[in-house]
Design a protein around this motif. Structure first.
Motif, PDB file in Angstrom:
ATOM      1  N   ARG A 347       0.940 -49.199  31.413  1.00 53.14           N
ATOM      2  CA  ARG A 347      -0.515 -49.356  31.259  1.00 53.14           C
ATOM      3  C   ARG A 347      -1.242 -48.051  30.975  1.00 53.14           C
ATOM      4  NH1 ARG A 347      -0.720 -52.990  36.233  1.00 53.14           N
ATOM      5  NH2 ARG A 347       0.140 -54.859  35.330  1.00 53.14           N
ATOM      6  N   GLY A 348      -0.536 -46.925  31.032  1.00 49.64           N
ATOM      7  CA  GLY A 348      -1.243 -45.654  30.786  1.00 49.64           C
ATOM      8  C   GLY A 348      -0.362 -44.441  31.040  1.00 49.64           C
ATOM      9  N   GLY A 349       0.937 -44.697  31.230  1.00 51.33           N
ATOM     10  CA  GLY A 349       1.849 -43.574  31.461  1.00 51.33           C
ATOM     11  C   GLY A 349       1.826 -43.122  32.912  1.00 51.33           C
ATOM     12  N   GLN A 350       2.393 -41.935  33.115  1.00 53.19           N
ATOM     13  CA  GLN A 350       2.606 -41.435  34.480  1.00 53.19           C
ATOM     14  C   GLN A 350       1.282 -41.134  35.205  1.00 53.19           C
ATOM     15  OE1 GLN A 350       4.003 -41.610  37.250  1.00 53.19           O
ATOM     16  NE2 GLN A 350       6.015 -41.059  36.398  1.00 53.19           N
ATOM     17  N   LYS A 412     -10.071 -43.342  59.879  1.00 49.70           N
ATOM     18  CA  LYS A 412     -10.164 -42.444  58.712  1.00 49.70           C
ATOM     19  C   LYS A 412     -10.537 -43.270  57.476  1.00 49.70           C
ATOM     20  CE  LYS A 412      -7.100 -39.861  55.572  1.00 49.70           C
ATOM     21  NZ  LYS A 412      -5.761 -39.286  55.373  1.00 49.70           N
ATOM     22  N   TRP A 413     -11.545 -42.801  56.763  1.00 50.72           N
ATOM     23  CA  TRP A 413     -11.925 -43.391  55.472  1.00 50.72           C
ATOM     24  C   TRP A 413     -11.702 -42.341  54.391  1.00 50.72           C
ATOM     25  CZ3 TRP A 413     -13.918 -48.326  54.729  1.00 50.72           C
ATOM     26  CH2 TRP A 413     -14.429 -49.000  55.844  1.00 50.72           C
ATOM     27  N   ILE A 414     -11.053 -42.734  53.324  1.00 48.92           N
ATOM     28  CA  ILE A 414     -10.830 -41.798  52.216  1.00 48.92           C
ATOM     29  C   ILE A 414     -10.800 -42.611  50.916  1.00 48.92           C
ATOM     30  CG2 ILE A 414      -8.277 -41.879  52.221  1.00 48.92           C
ATOM     31  CD1 ILE A 414      -8.306 -38.796  51.987  1.00 48.92           C
ATOM     32  N   ALA A 415     -11.271 -42.012  49.836  1.00 50.00           N
ATOM     33  CA  ALA A 415     -11.176 -42.700  48.533  1.00 50.00           C
ATOM     34  C   ALA A 415     -10.127 -41.979  47.709  1.00 50.00           C
ATOM     35  CB  ALA A 415     -12.515 -42.684  47.824  1.00 50.00           C
ATOM     36  N   SER A 416      -9.289 -42.758  47.039  1.00 45.32           N
ATOM     37  CA  SER A 416      -8.168 -42.189  46.298  1.00 45.32           C
ATOM     38  C   SER A 416      -8.249 -42.650  44.846  1.00 45.32           C
ATOM     39  CB  SER A 416      -6.886 -42.677  46.985  1.00 45.32           C
ATOM     40  OG  SER A 416      -5.792 -42.600  46.120  1.00 45.32           O
ATOM     41  N   LYS A 417      -8.028 -41.714  43.943  1.00 46.39           N
ATOM     42  CA  LYS A 417      -8.045 -42.085  42.522  1.00 46.39           C
ATOM     43  C   LYS A 417      -6.880 -41.404  41.823  1.00 46.39           C
ATOM     44  CE  LYS A 417     -11.250 -42.492  38.662  1.00 46.39           C
ATOM     45  NZ  LYS A 417     -11.411 -43.957  38.527  1.00 46.39           N
ATOM     46  N   TRP A 418      -6.072 -42.211  41.170  1.00 50.41           N
ATOM     47  CA  TRP A 418      -4.927 -41.693  40.420  1.00 50.41           C
ATOM     48  C   TRP A 418      -5.294 -41.647  38.940  1.00 50.41           C
ATOM     49  CZ3 TRP A 418      -2.450 -45.947  43.646  1.00 50.41           C
ATOM     50  CH2 TRP A 418      -1.906 -45.433  44.828  1.00 50.41           C
ATOM     51  N   PHE A 419      -4.887 -40.568  38.284  1.00 55.93           N
ATOM     52  CA  PHE A 419      -5.125 -40.443  36.845  1.00 55.93           C
ATOM     53  C   PHE A 419      -3.800 -40.519  36.106  1.00 55.93           C
ATOM     54  CE2 PHE A 419      -8.891 -38.573  38.673  1.00 55.93           C
ATOM     55  CZ  PHE A 419      -9.906 -39.054  37.856  1.00 55.93           C
ATOM     56  N   ARG A 420      -3.786 -41.293  35.031  1.00 54.71           N
ATOM     57  CA  ARG A 420      -2.605 -41.419  34.188  1.00 54.71           C
ATOM     58  C   ARG A 420      -2.620 -40.317  33.123  1.00 54.71           C
ATOM     59  NH1 ARG A 420      -0.092 -46.407  34.511  1.00 54.71           N
ATOM     60  NH2 ARG A 420      -0.661 -47.401  36.474  1.00 54.71           N
ATOM     61  N   GLY A 421      -1.460 -40.209  32.454  1.00 57.39           N
ATOM     62  CA  GLY A 421      -1.360 -39.233  31.351  1.00 57.39           C
ATOM     63  C   GLY A 421      -2.114 -39.702  30.106  1.00 57.39           C
ATOM     64  N   LYS A 422      -2.365 -41.019  30.023  1.00 57.94           N
ATOM     65  CA  LYS A 422      -3.052 -41.600  28.846  1.00 57.94           C
ATOM     66  C   LYS A 422      -4.129 -42.564  29.343  1.00 57.94           C
ATOM     67  CE  LYS A 422       0.984 -43.059  27.236  1.00 57.94           C
ATOM     68  NZ  LYS A 422       1.999 -43.717  26.489  1.00 57.94           N
ATOM     69  N   LYS A 423      -4.838 -43.159  28.384  1.00 52.43           N
ATOM     70  CA  LYS A 423      -5.866 -44.129  28.729  1.00 52.43           C
ATOM     71  C   LYS A 423      -5.270 -45.253  29.584  1.00 52.43           C
ATOM     72  CE  LYS A 423      -9.285 -47.095  26.443  1.00 52.43           C
ATOM     73  NZ  LYS A 423      -9.061 -48.321  27.155  1.00 52.43           N
ATOM     74  N   TYR A 424      -5.961 -45.604  30.672  1.00 50.12           N
ATOM     75  CA  TYR A 424      -5.455 -46.633  31.575  1.00 50.12           C
ATOM     76  C   TYR A 424      -5.974 -48.000  31.148  1.00 50.12           C
ATOM     77  CZ  TYR A 424      -4.756 -49.344  35.817  1.00 50.12           C
ATOM     78  OH  TYR A 424      -4.391 -50.312  36.712  1.00 50.12           O
ATOM     79  N   ASN A 425      -5.057 -48.904  30.847  1.00 44.70           N
ATOM     80  CA  ASN A 425      -5.424 -50.281  30.481  1.00 44.70           C
ATOM     81  C   ASN A 425      -5.109 -51.208  31.642  1.00 44.70           C
ATOM     82  OD1 ASN A 425      -6.298 -49.844  27.790  1.00 44.70           O
ATOM     83  ND2 ASN A 425      -4.160 -49.511  27.223  1.00 44.70           N
ATOM     84  N   PHE A 426      -6.146 -51.621  32.349  1.00 41.75           N
ATOM     85  CA  PHE A 426      -5.902 -52.461  33.538  1.00 41.75           C
ATOM     86  C   PHE A 426      -5.510 -53.878  33.136  1.00 41.75           C
ATOM     87  CE2 PHE A 426      -9.994 -54.741  33.402  1.00 41.75           C
ATOM     88  CZ  PHE A 426     -10.776 -53.875  32.642  1.00 41.75           C
TER      89      PHE A 426
END
Ligand code: PD2
Ligand code: ZN
Length: 426
Positions: A347-350, A412-426
């Motif tokens: 969906r968008g690489g690593q 504990k509250w935390i927000a997490s966001k992962w970024f792909r190597g390319k455009k992310y297609n959900f």
């Protein structure tokens, strides 16, 4: 319009072509598990111009990026019929460039229109956007104070704002009590902070007389393109590369994210390293709320964009923001954030970069832990930690193994966001 009292009356009105009855029949059938017939009436209602039916169908299309164009057209129709919920979701599609070229001004115009017509959630998201641009914006405070009576997110942000400015008045106390009564998951923390705040600073005298909102002025403030200030970078570790951005987000923004996630929390999932499928696992015991397009508003889009900008990754490469909630004993055992080859990977690489936004501080334990070298980090609310999971050539970085240590008390509250190597297609 008189309300039909039973399903047979509803059905006869639906069959006679009443779009509202068709929509209500669809809702009634769906809640009794009669899915196929419910769907047929839902489509019929949308075809006959029932705005809520179009909105519901649009949310279904938005389960994947491939449905964005259809969702857009359904929402445009519903927005023309003055559905304020449709305007707000349409605004998200404009802001995100889903099914249409990204258009922030067009997005803001839609939400300002809904707010002007009294939509309380629109007023609250505008208040947050105004606060992002100027933490002392008077219109923002006015909107928040009004919305706090009827909207849980506004109430939580209003309470946080009052606490942090040392305002210990009856209004704030009653807002927090209402949050407690509606089981807002961070109400106890707000109440504790409220009770402690009076010892920290003198109560602020609030001016409760506000001039009426000038909506054209609000629109102008929100479409002014000056970028927000970047926080200073502080290196936590060179290999793996991990950088801390202190106070990247305000306490109000943190509370907004907690409140937006509150009702959507569900047991966290992990990715099976063999198959790439999502599943529950004992090594990740927290709750998670994943905020996809239908859960967003413009304030949340703005937060996502700011995280991407600070993390130095294209916004369109970002996966959805996940809000994690760890109770005592809960943890995320040592892991890598990379994905195994498979459908999710495609969906968008690593997952090349992880950004963690710390949302609260009233807990013990729960440190983010890098294992090699051994570094523990616990951010203050609003701090953003950005680390790389991949090397410059895109391959997995074997020293990026990390964990969230068990929480020993509090939440504990935390927000997490992962970024792909390319455009992310959900
Ligand atoms: O909650 C954390 O501190 C944490 C630690 C490690 C979150 C993640 N990983 C993650 O979301 O990947
Ligand atoms: Zn992780």
């Amino acid at each position: 319009m008189t309300q039909p009292t039973n399903i047979s009356e509803l059905r006869s009105r639906a069959e006679a072509g009443d779009p509202r009855a068709q929509y209500m029949l669809a809702a009634t059938l769906a809640s009794s598990g009669v899915r196929d017939e419910a769907d047929r009436w839902l489509h019929e209602a949308a075809k006959n111009g029932e705005a809520d039916a179009s909105y519901t169908l649009a949310t279904r299309h938005l389960q994947t990026h491939k449905g964005a164009v259809q969702a857009l057209s359904l929402l445009q129709g519903a927005a023309q019929r003055e559905s304020n919920v449709a305007k707000r979701l349409l605004a998200v599609l404009y802001a995100e460039g889903l099914g249409v070229e990204a258009d922030w001004r067009g997005a803001v115009m839609l939400v300002v229109d809904a707010a002007r017509k009294g939509e309380i959630e629109a007023q609250r998201e505008i208040a947050m956007l105004l606060l992002l641009a100027n933490p002392d914006d008077a219109d923002a405070m006015h909107l928040l104070e009004n919305a706090a009576n009827r909207d849980a997110i506004a109430a939580a942000v209003y309470a946080r704002r009052s606490i942090n400015s040392g305002l210990q008045d009856e209004r704030t106390r009653s807002v927090i009590e209402q949050l407690g009564a509606m089981r807002y998951p961070n109400a106890a923390a707000l109440y504790a902070a409220f009770n402690a705040a009076s010892h920290l600073s003198a109560p602020r005298v609030e001016n409760r007389k506000h001039a009426p909102i000038v909506w054209d002025g609000v629109l102008q403030k929100l479409t002014d393109n000056s970028p927000s200030a970047m926080p200073a970078a502080e290196s936590l570790c060179v290999e793996p590369e991990a950088i801390v951005f202190r106070q990247a987000f305000s306490p109000e923004a943190c509370e907004y994210i907690i409140a937006a996630a509150g009702r959507r929390l569900a047991p966290s999932q992990t990715v099976d390293p063999g198959t790439g499928a999502s599943r529950r696992d004992a090594y990740r015991t927290s709750l998670t709320a994943t905020l996809g397009p239908v859960d967003l508003d413009l304030a949340l889009v703005a937060f996502n964009r700011r995280i991407a900008r600070i993390a130095g990754n294209p916004h369109c490469n970002g996966e959805f923001l996940s809000v994690l909630h760890y109770s005592p004993g809960q943890e995320y055992k040592p892991h890598f954030d990379w994905l195994p080859p498979g459908e999710d990977f495609d969906r968008g690489g690593q997952r090349v970069t992880t950004a963690l936004l710390y949302l609260n501080e009233d807990y013990e334990g729960g440190e983010t832990h890098f294992l090699n070298p051994d570094i523990e980090f616990k951010g203050a609310p609003g701090d953003l930690l950005v680390f790389q999971n991949a090397l410059a050539d895109g391959s997995a970085d074997k020293v990026s193994r990390h964990a969230s240590r068990p929480v020993t008390s509090g939440v504990k509250w935390i927000a997490s966001k992962w970024f792909r190597g390319k455009k992310y297609n959900f």
